[in-house]
Enzyme design. Structure first.
Site, PDB file in Angstrom:
ATOM      1  N   VAL A  69       0.830  -1.200   0.000  1.00  0.00           N
ATOM      2  CA  VAL A  69       0.000   0.000   0.000  1.00  0.00           C
ATOM      3  C   VAL A  69       0.864   1.249   0.000  1.00  0.00           C
ATOM      4  O   VAL A  69       0.640   2.188  -0.744  1.00  0.00           O
ATOM      5  CB  VAL A  69      -0.956  -0.009   1.209  1.00  0.00           C
ATOM      6  CG1 VAL A  69      -1.752   1.277   1.264  1.00  0.00           C
ATOM      7  CG2 VAL A  69      -1.884  -1.207   1.134  1.00  0.00           C
ATOM      8  N   GLY A  70       1.865   1.296   0.854  1.00  0.00           N
ATOM      9  CA  GLY A  70       2.732   2.463   0.956  1.00  0.00           C
ATOM     10  C   GLY A  70       3.662   2.299   2.130  1.00  0.00           C
ATOM     11  O   GLY A  70       3.903   1.190   2.600  1.00  0.00           O
ATOM     12  N   ALA A  71       4.189   3.422   2.614  1.00  0.00           N
ATOM     13  CA  ALA A  71       5.121   3.376   3.731  1.00  0.00           C
ATOM     14  C   ALA A  71       5.052   4.674   4.496  1.00  0.00           C
ATOM     15  O   ALA A  71       4.741   5.727   3.948  1.00  0.00           O
ATOM     16  CB  ALA A  71       6.543   3.117   3.245  1.00  0.00           C
ATOM     17  N   GLY A  72       5.310   4.589   5.786  1.00  0.00           N
ATOM     18  CA  GLY A  72       5.313   5.756   6.640  1.00  0.00           C
ATOM     19  C   GLY A  72       6.683   6.001   7.231  1.00  0.00           C
ATOM     20  O   GLY A  72       7.694   5.466   6.761  1.00  0.00           O
ATOM     21  N   ALA A  73       6.704   6.792   8.289  1.00  0.00           N
ATOM     22  CA  ALA A  73       7.980   7.156   8.901  1.00  0.00           C
ATOM     23  C   ALA A  73       8.648   5.968   9.562  1.00  0.00           C
ATOM     24  O   ALA A  73       9.875   5.924   9.673  1.00  0.00           O
ATOM     25  CB  ALA A  73       7.758   8.271   9.919  1.00  0.00           C
ATOM     26  N   GLY A  86       7.864   2.510   8.783  1.00  0.00           N
ATOM     27  CA  GLY A  86       7.848   1.251   8.063  1.00  0.00           C
ATOM     28  C   GLY A  86       6.768   1.200   7.004  1.00  0.00           C
ATOM     29  O   GLY A  86       6.100   2.189   6.701  1.00  0.00           O
ATOM     30  N   GLU A  87       6.580   0.011   6.440  1.00  0.00           N
ATOM     31  CA  GLU A  87       5.661  -0.177   5.323  1.00  0.00           C
ATOM     32  C   GLU A  87       4.237  -0.481   5.791  1.00  0.00           C
ATOM     33  O   GLU A  87       4.015  -0.894   6.925  1.00  0.00           O
ATOM     34  CB  GLU A  87       6.154  -1.331   4.446  1.00  0.00           C
ATOM     35  CG  GLU A  87       7.454  -1.042   3.733  1.00  0.00           C
ATOM     36  CD  GLU A  87       7.902  -2.232   2.911  1.00  0.00           C
ATOM     37  OE1 GLU A  87       8.613  -2.017   1.928  1.00  0.00           O
ATOM     38  OE2 GLU A  87       7.531  -3.378   3.270  1.00  0.00           O
ATOM     39  N   ASP A 138      -5.467  15.676  13.684  1.00  0.00           N
ATOM     40  CA  ASP A 138      -4.716  15.631  12.420  1.00  0.00           C
ATOM     41  C   ASP A 138      -5.638  15.211  11.275  1.00  0.00           C
ATOM     42  O   ASP A 138      -5.308  14.323  10.492  1.00  0.00           O
ATOM     43  CB  ASP A 138      -3.529  14.677  12.530  1.00  0.00           C
ATOM     44  CG  ASP A 138      -2.553  14.827  11.360  1.00  0.00           C
ATOM     45  OD1 ASP A 138      -2.581  15.882  10.698  1.00  0.00           O
ATOM     46  OD2 ASP A 138      -1.778  13.889  11.101  1.00  0.00           O
TER      47      ASP A 138
END
EC number: 2.7.11.1
Length: 724
Positions: free
Chosen positions: A418-422, A424-425, A563
């Site tokens: 799907v994607g990745a953040g700060a 991990g994936e 947020d």
């Protein structure tokens, strides 16, 4: 003079009442011909883009049409409002009239034919009025099957059969007969019709044909088992997010990029489904790499809050849950019964002490059970992090030797990225459905598989472990408590993303969540390049109402999101909205507190941050910053861009112009120029926007009061919320 004026008033006014369909056609004639009739009925502002270049930017009009009726007796102009309502079960027709004097307002008329006049002449004298012709006969109109499409540039309606589409919105009930030419009665009921024994057989058939009407729409089949309607699937299971019922033969009058509005007031979202999901539905097996590692098909959707791709992959199939077994059993019991299994016998861990805290806010999401879970998770995460620092491997002693179900047993294999953040994936996992799985499901599914979103949380070498531990614990606890809220017999909110489990494998922590196959709002807006990132006003209103209900649920249970932005708003293909990412959420009230905790400092993404957050050292109510963020999200859906980059006069010229214009004129040009499907909705929305965008928090409206405003009350939402 007085006597002459009274005589003039007593004289009957003979005029031909213009039907709404004729009035609509007159909009396309030269302006001189519009005022030729004694009664000037004007659609506001239903105009085609081809004939009204000055108003080409107006969005399509849907359901409410205001008519200005110039009456020679009464001045000034009287305002009539014809409002389309959703048909409730049991009603044979969905159209009603509302507004001042709506019951006496003129309706659709036409002249009777010579054949019908012969039928009237055959009636006895006492059944005919001495001064009026026969009331209310009309033939059934022929209904076109064409769809009124919308101009992609400005959303205006353009169709050769738009007269039928608009005319259908203004009809009265097909079960009523309308007055004709100054009748003393508003509606001629069936009991006032002429007896059939005075008419011969031929005239009986003619009268029956003349007074026959199209069959009413089938009543909608609402499923009120939960808080919202459900869509039936071929396997008799349902995704609880459908706005329209199956089998309702209604005409589509507005269509724009998959969003459809029907003549009964309902609408339908058709958001693009992930390409990898479509492939999995056709295939017979899951595309799993050896050892459960991620195979590389990418999703055809965007979850923009999960930005980059990480090189290092981890084996998650052998991960084990950090949730205590007691917590799992209690959660499963609460899902079935709505209450904890040991409510009557359970005692507080501090019961018997002098400092025992009394629960004063039973609706708070953070209570004694959540406090126990926080302590348990914090302890286990701390131990795992210590082992990770020493051995670079997460193997806590509690997990060794346990024969608990693994990740693969409960959530299947990774099938997409799907994607990745700060930290991990984020991966898409799927498992085959089995006999134990029974609806309703808490995540997306099809006839073969159940899908989950899996977020990897991996500490960085230079990260603060205490901060990392707090982030993991707070994000999971808040999401888990909101999505599994069953206190006081209440059900979870449909607009909160479900958070199921938190696990750990050899190198990271794993959070298992509900998968939304249509992506996020940011990706939806970016994908509408032809419309410059704009949504149809009715679609944006529906999303806004769902968003406000989700935020209100959080506020009612002591949590503010802090947020809110398009990247944190996910969707199902049929328009069900889900709020996600509770990593920065604030718990402003627990079960033991009566007062609301204020906070200070900047939290969130700058374009959506409220102005009071930029004031150094100032405390603010976190609930009000959520309301401001909701307003910015809505404006982004309507305009396709932000009003300003940051709500600070010193940092942003656009916001400074907004501030000065509001101070000088008490209005904002952008809000004044926003178009909607009719003037009434535009006015109600404008009033609400001014209440939202108040830079002084004490003047800003709350989310709960915003839902009670006329704008949201008149918004048709594809979810049915429990009023209690």
């Amino acid at each position: 003079m007085v006597m002459q004026e009274e005589k003039k008033r007593q004289q009957p006014v003979t005029r031909r009442v213009r039907s709404f369909s004729e009035s609509f056609k007159n909009l396309f004639r030269p302006p001189r011909s519009r005022d030729s009739s004694p009664i000037n009925v004007t659609r506001i502002p239903y105009r085609s883009s081809s004939t009204s270049p000055k108003r080409s930017s107006e969005p399509p009009r849907r359901s409410t049409v205001s008519a200005q009726i110039l009456d020679p007796k009464n001045s000034p102009i009287r305002q009539r409002s014809y409002t389309l309502k959703c048909c409730t079960p049991g009603l044979s027709h969905p159209f009603r009239q509302t507004g001042s004097g709506a019951s006496n307002s003129p309706t659709r008329h036409r002249s009777i034919s010579g054949e019908e006049q012969e039928i009237v002449n055959s009636l006895p004298e006492y059944k005919r009025s001495a001064s009026h012709t026969f009331h209310g006969i009309r033939r059934p109109r022929s209904r076109s099957s064409s769809v009124s499409s919308c101009d992609s540039s400005n959303g205006t309606t353009s169709s050769s059969d738009s007269q039928w589409a608009m005319d259908s919105l203004l009809d009265d009930s097909d079960n009523d007969l309308t007055p004709y030419r100054g009748s003393n009665k508003d509606i001629l009921k069936s009991k006032d019709r002429a007896p059939y024994n005075y008419i011969d057989d031929y005239n009986k058939k003619a009268l029956r044909r003349a007074t026959s009407y199209p069959n009413p729409l089938p009543s909608k089949q609402f499923y009120n088992e939960r808080l919202y309607t459900r869509r039936s699937h071929p396997d008799e299971e349902s995704l609880e997010s459908l706005p329209r019922s199956a089998g309702a033969d209604v005409q589509c009058i507005i269509e724009q990029n998959g969003f459809k509005v029907y003549e009964d007031g309902s609408h339908e979202h058709n958001i693009k489904l992930s390409g990898v999901i479509a492939k999995l539905e056709k295939g017979n097996s899951l595309p799993v790499h050896r050892q459960g590692l991620l195979s590389r098909p990418r999703l055809g959707i965007t979850l923009s809050g999960l930005f980059k791709h990480h090189k290092n992959e981890c084996d998650i199939e052998n991960a084990s849950s950090l949730l205590p077994n007691v917590e799992k059993s209690q959660t499963n019991h609460e899902k079935r019964t709505g209450q904890s299994p040991n409510d009557s016998n359970r005692s507080s861990p501090t019961q018997g002490r002098e400092d025992y805290l009394k629960i004063v806010n039973p609706d708070a999401s953070l209570g004694s059970d959540e406090l126990k879970l926080i302590n348990s998770l914090s302890s286990r995460i701390h131990k795992s992090l210590q082992n990770y620092l020493q051995e670079k491997n997460l193997k806590p002693a509690e997990c060794i030797g346990e024969q608990a179900p693994t990740f693969q047993d409960n959530y299947g294999h990774p099938v997409g990225l799907v994607g990745a953040g700060a930290y991990g994936e984020v991966k898409l996992c799927a498992r085959l459905r089995n006999e134990k799985d029974s609806p309703p499901f808490e995540t997306y599914h099809d006839s073969k598989y159940i899908y989950y979103a899996v977020k990897e949380l991996k500490p960085k070498p230079d990260s603060d472990l205490e901060k990392f531990c707090t982030k993991i614990t707070s994000e999971f606890i808040i999401g888990h408590s909101l999505s599994h809220y069953h206190k006081n017999g209440k059900k979870p909110a449909p607009n909160i993303l479900n958070v199921f489990d938190i696990l750990e494998d050899s190198s990271s922590f794993i959070e298992v969540m509900e998968f939304c196959p249509a992506g996020d709002l940011y990706g939806m807006l970016v994908g509408k390049s032809k419309l410059k990132g704009r949504l149809h006003p009715l679609e944006a209103d529906c999303f806004m109402k769902q968003l406000l209900h989700g935020v209100k649920f959080m506020h009612d249970h002591g949590i503010a999101h802090c947020d809110l932005k398009p990247e944190n708003i996910l969707f199902y293909p049929h328009g069900l909205l889900k709020i996600c990412d509770f990593g920065t959420s604030s718990v402003f009230q627990t079960a033991w507190e009566r007062r609301v905790h204020a906070q200070k400092g900047i939290i969130g993404s700058e374009p959506y941050v409220a102005p009071e957050e930029f004031v150094d050292g100032e405390y603010y109510d976190p609930r009000l910053i959520d309301c401001w963020s909701c307003g910015v999200v809505y404006i982004t859906m309507i305009l396709g861009h932000h009003l300003w980059k940051v709500a600070s006069r010193e940092k942003d010229m656009s916001y400074d112009e907004f501030y000065k214009e509001m101070q000088r004129k008490n209005q904002f040009r952008v809000f004044e120029e926003l178009k909607h499907v009719n003037s009434e909705l535009a006015t109600n929305r404008k009033i609400a926007l001014y209440r939202i965008f108040q830079w002084e928090p004490r003047k800003r409206i709350s989310v709960g009061k915003l839902l009670d405003m006329q704008w949201m009350k008149s918004t048709n939402c594809c979810l049915i919320y429990d009023s209690t």
